[in-house]
Scaffold this motif. Sequence first.
Motif, PDB file in Angstrom:
ATOM      1  N   LEU A 267     -50.385  47.228 -20.540  1.00  0.00           N
ATOM      2  CA  LEU A 267     -49.234  47.214 -21.419  1.00  0.00           C
ATOM      3  C   LEU A 267     -49.079  49.161 -21.461  1.00  0.00           C
ATOM      4  CD1 LEU A 267     -49.795  44.797 -24.202  1.00  0.00           C
ATOM      5  CD2 LEU A 267     -47.681  45.156 -22.686  1.00  0.00           C
ATOM      6  N   GLU A 268     -50.132  49.844 -21.274  1.00  0.00           N
ATOM      7  CA  GLU A 268     -49.844  51.262 -21.384  1.00  0.00           C
ATOM      8  C   GLU A 268     -49.338  51.612 -20.039  1.00  0.00           C
ATOM      9  OE1 GLU A 268     -50.706  53.539 -23.666  1.00  0.00           O
ATOM     10  OE2 GLU A 268     -51.617  52.365 -25.057  1.00  0.00           O
ATOM     11  N   MET A 269     -49.435  51.109 -18.828  1.00  0.00           N
ATOM     12  CA  MET A 269     -49.006  51.704 -17.658  1.00  0.00           C
ATOM     13  C   MET A 269     -47.296  51.251 -17.744  1.00  0.00           C
ATOM     14  SD  MET A 269     -49.103  53.214 -14.814  1.00  0.00           S
ATOM     15  CE  MET A 269     -51.038  53.382 -14.933  1.00  0.00           C
ATOM     16  N   VAL A 270     -47.204  49.970 -18.123  1.00  0.00           N
ATOM     17  CA  VAL A 270     -45.752  49.697 -18.278  1.00  0.00           C
ATOM     18  C   VAL A 270     -45.036  50.787 -19.291  1.00  0.00           C
ATOM     19  CG1 VAL A 270     -44.167  47.822 -19.347  1.00  0.00           C
ATOM     20  CG2 VAL A 270     -46.179  47.004 -17.506  1.00  0.00           C
ATOM     21  N   ALA A 271     -45.654  50.888 -20.162  1.00  0.00           N
ATOM     22  CA  ALA A 271     -44.797  51.861 -21.166  1.00  0.00           C
ATOM     23  C   ALA A 271     -44.486  53.339 -20.425  1.00  0.00           C
ATOM     24  CB  ALA A 271     -45.758  52.018 -22.302  1.00  0.00           C
ATOM     25  N   LEU A 272     -45.672  53.732 -19.596  1.00  0.00           N
ATOM     26  CA  LEU A 272     -45.490  55.099 -19.125  1.00  0.00           C
ATOM     27  C   LEU A 272     -44.293  54.794 -17.925  1.00  0.00           C
ATOM     28  CD1 LEU A 272     -49.050  56.241 -18.791  1.00  0.00           C
ATOM     29  CD2 LEU A 272     -47.531  57.391 -19.950  1.00  0.00           C
ATOM     30  N   VAL A 273     -44.426  53.906 -17.135  1.00  0.00           N
ATOM     31  CA  VAL A 273     -43.417  53.619 -15.966  1.00  0.00           C
ATOM     32  C   VAL A 273     -42.106  53.563 -16.727  1.00  0.00           C
ATOM     33  CG1 VAL A 273     -42.730  52.247 -14.081  1.00  0.00           C
ATOM     34  CG2 VAL A 273     -45.121  52.830 -14.435  1.00  0.00           C
ATOM     35  N   ALA A 274     -41.892  52.646 -17.478  1.00  0.00           N
ATOM     36  CA  ALA A 274     -40.638  52.617 -18.320  1.00  0.00           C
ATOM     37  C   ALA A 274     -39.902  53.835 -18.951  1.00  0.00           C
ATOM     38  CB  ALA A 274     -40.665  51.488 -19.552  1.00  0.00           C
ATOM     39  N   ALA A 275     -41.062  54.574 -19.677  1.00  0.00           N
ATOM     40  CA  ALA A 275     -40.555  56.045 -20.138  1.00  0.00           C
ATOM     41  C   ALA A 275     -40.001  56.672 -18.929  1.00  0.00           C
ATOM     42  CB  ALA A 275     -41.514  56.692 -20.913  1.00  0.00           C
ATOM     43  N   HIS A 276     -40.867  56.774 -17.598  1.00  0.00           N
ATOM     44  CA  HIS A 276     -40.529  57.743 -16.474  1.00  0.00           C
ATOM     45  C   HIS A 276     -39.204  57.486 -16.192  1.00  0.00           C
ATOM     46  CE1 HIS A 276     -40.914  60.103 -13.263  1.00  0.00           C
ATOM     47  NE2 HIS A 276     -40.633  59.235 -12.436  1.00  0.00           N
ATOM     48  N   GLN A 277     -38.786  56.030 -16.206  1.00  0.00           N
ATOM     49  CA  GLN A 277     -37.551  55.515 -15.679  1.00  0.00           C
ATOM     50  C   GLN A 277     -36.331  55.699 -16.688  1.00  0.00           C
ATOM     51  OE1 GLN A 277     -38.233  51.566 -14.116  1.00  0.00           O
ATOM     52  NE2 GLN A 277     -39.157  52.264 -12.087  1.00  0.00           N
ATOM     53  N   GLN A 278     -36.635  56.108 -17.751  1.00  0.00           N
ATOM     54  CA  GLN A 278     -35.695  56.290 -19.173  1.00  0.00           C
ATOM     55  C   GLN A 278     -35.320  54.884 -19.652  1.00  0.00           C
ATOM     56  OE1 GLN A 278     -32.718  59.314 -17.667  1.00  0.00           O
ATOM     57  NE2 GLN A 278     -34.423  60.736 -17.759  1.00  0.00           N
ATOM     58  N   ARG A 279     -36.145  54.089 -19.733  1.00  0.00           N
ATOM     59  CA  ARG A 279     -35.971  52.700 -20.310  1.00  0.00           C
ATOM     60  C   ARG A 279     -36.597  52.751 -21.614  1.00  0.00           C
ATOM     61  NH1 ARG A 279     -36.173  47.853 -16.318  1.00  0.00           N
ATOM     62  NH2 ARG A 279     -34.956  46.985 -17.878  1.00  0.00           N
ATOM     63  N   GLU A 280     -35.953  53.303 -22.653  1.00  0.00           N
ATOM     64  CA  GLU A 280     -36.586  53.497 -23.869  1.00  0.00           C
ATOM     65  C   GLU A 280     -36.929  52.338 -24.621  1.00  0.00           C
ATOM     66  OE1 GLU A 280     -33.945  55.083 -23.090  1.00  0.00           O
ATOM     67  OE2 GLU A 280     -34.358  57.084 -22.898  1.00  0.00           O
ATOM     68  N   GLY A 281     -36.086  51.279 -24.431  1.00  0.00           N
ATOM     69  CA  GLY A 281     -36.382  50.031 -25.200  1.00  0.00           C
ATOM     70  C   GLY A 281     -37.743  49.287 -24.707  1.00  0.00           C
ATOM     71  N   LEU A 282     -37.665  49.183 -23.311  1.00  0.00           N
ATOM     72  CA  LEU A 282     -38.988  48.679 -22.608  1.00  0.00           C
ATOM     73  C   LEU A 282     -40.212  49.346 -23.051  1.00  0.00           C
ATOM     74  CD1 LEU A 282     -40.200  46.436 -20.974  1.00  0.00           C
ATOM     75  CD2 LEU A 282     -39.421  47.948 -18.928  1.00  0.00           C
ATOM     76  N   ALA A 283     -40.082  50.723 -22.922  1.00  0.00           N
ATOM     77  CA  ALA A 283     -41.229  51.522 -23.035  1.00  0.00           C
ATOM     78  C   ALA A 283     -41.651  51.267 -24.592  1.00  0.00           C
ATOM     79  CB  ALA A 283     -40.949  52.988 -23.042  1.00  0.00           C
ATOM     80  N   LEU A 284     -40.703  51.637 -25.549  1.00  0.00           N
ATOM     81  CA  LEU A 284     -41.071  51.343 -26.990  1.00  0.00           C
ATOM     82  C   LEU A 284     -41.788  49.873 -27.378  1.00  0.00           C
ATOM     83  CD1 LEU A 284     -40.921  52.167 -29.808  1.00  0.00           C
ATOM     84  CD2 LEU A 284     -38.805  51.161 -29.858  1.00  0.00           C
ATOM     85  N   ALA A 285     -41.296  48.854 -26.749  1.00  0.00           N
ATOM     86  CA  ALA A 285     -41.863  47.517 -26.759  1.00  0.00           C
ATOM     87  C   ALA A 285     -43.210  47.456 -26.230  1.00  0.00           C
ATOM     88  CB  ALA A 285     -40.949  46.331 -26.201  1.00  0.00           C
ATOM     89  N   ALA A 286     -43.287  47.954 -24.898  1.00  0.00           N
ATOM     90  CA  ALA A 286     -44.681  47.760 -24.399  1.00  0.00           C
ATOM     91  C   ALA A 286     -45.668  48.780 -25.150  1.00  0.00           C
ATOM     92  CB  ALA A 286     -44.388  48.473 -22.913  1.00  0.00           C
TER      93      ALA A 286
END
Length: 67
Positions: free
Chosen positions: A28-47
């Motif tokens: 989940l931490e990795m998903v949050a980092l990758v999502a934040a890097h790809q500027q997908r704030e919703g997914l990053a916040l949820a993860a």
Amino acid sequence: MQEQEREHEPTRPIPHIVRVWRIVGPVLEMVALVAAHQQREGLALAAKALAVLGQSTTVWLVGRERR
């Protein structure tokens, strides 16, 4: 002296939720980092929220179990 006492204490089995969380938490931490890097704030916040909630729940359950 305390270290010697700990060596002789019987070990407790690791609860299933802790073993699962050791895998799921970093994912989940990795998903949050990758999502934040790809500027997908919703997914990053949820993860990140799921990672924090899962860690808190695991700590609470394990603490409750040992009482």
